[in-house]
Design a protein around this motif. Structure first.
Motif, PDB file in Angstrom:
ATOM      1  N   ALA A  43      -3.613  11.427 -30.736  1.00 57.22           N
ATOM      2  CA  ALA A  43      -4.271  12.429 -29.887  1.00 57.22           C
ATOM      3  C   ALA A  43      -4.745  13.623 -30.714  1.00 57.22           C
ATOM      4  O   ALA A  43      -5.851  14.145 -30.507  1.00 57.22           O
ATOM      5  CB  ALA A  43      -3.316  12.881 -28.791  1.00 57.22           C
ATOM      6  N   GLY A  44      -3.902  14.060 -31.654  1.00 58.79           N
ATOM      7  CA  GLY A  44      -4.279  15.196 -32.485  1.00 58.79           C
ATOM      8  C   GLY A  44      -5.526  14.920 -33.310  1.00 58.79           C
ATOM      9  O   GLY A  44      -6.404  15.783 -33.448  1.00 58.79           O
ATOM     10  N   GLN A  45      -5.621  13.701 -33.828  1.00 64.46           N
ATOM     11  CA  GLN A  45      -6.792  13.335 -34.625  1.00 64.46           C
ATOM     12  C   GLN A  45      -8.040  13.118 -33.762  1.00 64.46           C
ATOM     13  O   GLN A  45      -9.136  12.978 -34.291  1.00 64.46           O
ATOM     14  CB  GLN A  45      -6.488  12.106 -35.478  1.00 64.46           C
ATOM     15  N   ARG A  46      -7.841  13.123 -32.450  1.00 62.92           N
ATOM     16  CA  ARG A  46      -8.977  13.124 -31.527  1.00 62.92           C
ATOM     17  C   ARG A  46      -9.296  14.561 -31.075  1.00 62.92           C
ATOM     18  O   ARG A  46      -9.953  14.762 -30.062  1.00 62.92           O
ATOM     19  CB  ARG A  46      -8.678  12.249 -30.305  1.00 62.92           C
ATOM     20  N   ALA A  47      -8.821  15.510 -31.848  1.00 66.26           N
ATOM     21  CA  ALA A  47      -9.095  16.938 -31.629  1.00 66.26           C
ATOM     22  C   ALA A  47      -8.428  17.488 -30.370  1.00 66.26           C
ATOM     23  O   ALA A  47      -8.886  18.480 -29.803  1.00 66.26           O
ATOM     24  CB  ALA A  47     -10.603  17.204 -31.586  1.00 66.26           C
ATOM     25  N   ARG A  48      -7.345  16.843 -29.927  1.00 66.68           N
ATOM     26  CA  ARG A  48      -6.577  17.400 -28.820  1.00 66.68           C
ATOM     27  C   ARG A  48      -5.533  18.379 -29.375  1.00 66.68           C
ATOM     28  O   ARG A  48      -4.956  18.141 -30.437  1.00 66.68           O
ATOM     29  CB  ARG A  48      -5.873  16.291 -28.026  1.00 66.68           C
TER      30      ARG A  48
END
Length: 390
Positions: A22-27
């Motif tokens: 999720a973080g690497q999807r800019a969340r």
């Protein structure tokens, strides 16, 4: 305005994977754990080398009230996908028996890899602080962490089950699930040693003795080592069947799975002066051979035994039933069977069907894998599935 896009409760295998994806999807992700460091169960797994996946992963290697539930996540994030991630970090690994993959070095390498993946996604952390409350106002989830409130429109339950309580494991996931109206399939210890009582305590005198057997419970059977302990039965084959065992059921052992029918009669003809104990000791540890021969009441020479008696001995040795009086419980269980009902979750996204933006992943869910890396692969796959949609 919410503090984060998603709050993930539990920094174990599933939570770490979900946060990284999720973080690497800019969340904007906050990963929360009451432990003071992430991935504690990963570090102790596989004797410290982390059996991180299994190349034979398939949905039929998992136990769930819905045997089809795991197919979607496992099919979209495979063992090969995780192996590719491991290799991209230069982590050396090897395959043991039955498709089990382990680090050549340390399980700490897997944790370090996941932490690096989280760092790439700019994941925030809250470690070593207890969650004291969770609420939902219809739009956002509010999580109280030692008196400090944080909010996000999405919440992920990744706190696992109560197995290995010395590592801080609890049933928190189930309490939270019930709070939001999700059903919970009765949890129970799985991949756990079984205990013997009554007249079967005799076998506890064999503590430390192991043999290659086929262990079965109902229609499910596994061929691997069984180990006698000072409390009962353990070893890979027993841990495997323990996930299927229910109190009162027998566990069957085939002590000589490679022997054809009539082998004792053949032994009687070729070595008539041998005892059953000596004959069994050719294939089994001597102490085990002695107790089995005693329990069968056959202590004389084979020549003194009728073919009918030998045939009955063969039958008993290939269908020896133990009736465990229990298991060693969550303290020794590698995982927890049961958990948050799959009937209340989307198999595609792991989202709760009746509470938008609430997710459950990993061991907290009623999906339990066989011994040998299957539970880690479920953690990676379910965490990835949720991380894709947060």
């Amino acid at each position: 305005m919410p503090n984060y896009d998603a709050i993930i409760l539990g920094a174990g295998a599933a939570g770490l994977m979900c946060a990284a994806v999720a973080g690497q999807r800019a969340r904007r992700v906050l990963l929360v754990d009451h432990a003071d460091e992430p991935g504690k169960k990963i570090i102790i797994s596989g004797g410290g080398r982390c059996n991180f996946t299994n190349v034979n992963t398939a949905a039929d290697r998992y136990i769930s009230a819905n045997p089809h539930f795991a197919k979607s996540a496992l099919g979209r994030y495979t063992a090969a996908d995780f192996i590719a991630l491991v290799e991209s970090y230069g982590i050396a690994w090897h395959e043991k028996t039955l498709g089990q993959l382990f680090c050549d070095g340390s399980a700490k390498q897997i944790v370090a890899m996941l932490l690096d993946e989280c760092a790439k996604g700019r994941v925030d952390w809250s470690l070593g602080r207890a969650v004291t409350g969770v609420a939902h106002d219809g739009d956002d989830f509010r999580v109280s962490i030692d008196g400090r409130d944080v909010t996000a429109p999405a919440l992920v339950i990744a706190t696992g089950g109560p197995s290995i309580p010395r590592m801080g494991a609890t049933g928190f996931a189930y309490d939270l699930a019930r709070q939001f109206g999700l059903k919970v399939v009765e949890p129970r210890p799985a991949l756990v040693p079984l205990t013997l009582g009554g007249d079967e305590t005799l076998f506890r005198s064999l503590s430390g003795v192991a043999a290659d057997v086929v262990a079965s419970c109902g229609k499910t059977a596994f061929r691997e080592a069984a180990l006698f302990t000072h409390r009962g039965l353990s070893g890979p084959s027993i841990l495997q069947v323990s996930s299927y065992w229910r109190h009162g059921q027998p566990v069957g052992i085939d002590f000589l799975p490679d022997r054809d029918a009539g082998w004792l009669q053949d032994a009687k003809r070729t070595t008539p002066r041998a005892t059953l104990r000596k004959t069994l000791a050719g294939a089994l540890p001597d102490r085990l051979a002695e107790i089995l021969a005693e329990r069968l009441g056959m202590t004389g020479e084979l020549s003194a035994l009728t073919d009918k008696k030998l045939a009955e001995a063969e039958r008993r040795l290939s269908h020896w039933n133990f009736t465990p009086n229990g298991s060693e419980g969550y303290a020794k269980a590698e995982v927890t069977a049961g958990g948050i009902s799959t009937a209340d979750l989307s198999s595609q996204t792991m989202e709760a069907k009746r509470t938008k933006n609430l997710y459950a992943i990993g061991e907290a869910v009623d999906v339990t894998g066989w011994l040998g890396g299957y539970n880690f692969q479920w953690a990676w796959a379910s965490g990835w599935a949720a991380g894709q949609v947060l």
